[in-house]
Design an enzyme around this catalytic site. Structure first.
Site, PDB file in Angstrom:
ATOM      1  CG  ASP A  25      90.733 -12.441  22.705  1.00  0.00           C
ATOM      2  OD1 ASP A  25      90.983 -11.505  22.294  1.00  0.00           O
ATOM      3  OD2 ASP A  25      91.036 -12.997  22.605  1.00  0.00           O
ATOM      4  CB  ALA A  26      87.077  -8.666  24.555  1.00  0.00           C
TER       5      ALA A  26
END
Length: 144
Positions: A25-26
């Protein structure tokens, strides 16, 4: 990390994987669905190690293995650049399905994921369970 695939034993297997940006994810933490892909790839490589070419089986018989049931425990998170080991162990074989136990661990041995995955042999034209052909997977345990 080597790309070499270790020889597959009939009932257990280890597959190495490294975590890339596309798996995270980010924040650089592995996205939960990425673990499912890692486990799917390890089961595919286990089959390949048994001499099973899934495309050839599908073309010759119309059969494929599909996930029927999945239970997963997320114990700890993997992060960008981690080197992981994905295990595949045959827990049970039925006439039309195989139950696998799978783990995903860091190179230091820390277990991140524990899962039970049942795959069903399916006739793709009818989308119905089908018996796993005798001898398709050499060394598979007896039917329960």
């Amino acid at each position: 990390m080597s790309d070499a695939r270790p020889a597959a034993a009939p009932d257990s297997y280890r597959w190495p994987v490294r975590v890339y940006w596309e798996d995270t994810d980010a924040g650089g933490v592995v996205y939960h669905a990425s673990y499912l892909r890692f486990m799917e790839r390890a089961r595919t490589e286990w089959l390949r190690g048994q001499g099973v070419d899934q495309s050839a089986v599908r073309a010759a018989t119309g059969l494929a293995f599909l996930v029927r049931d999945l239970h997963i425990e997320f114990l700890k998170a993997a992060v960008l650049d981690d080197e992981l080991q994905v295990t595949v162990e045959v827990k049970e074989r039925r006439a039309a399905s195989i139950l696998f136990g799978q783990t995903i661990s860091r190179a230091d041995g820390t277990t991140l994921i524990r899962a039970q995955v049942r795959v069903a042999c399916v006739d793709l034209e009818r989308m119905r369970p089908a018996q796993i052909p005798a001898g398709l997977i050499p060394g598979l345990p007896p039917i329960k």
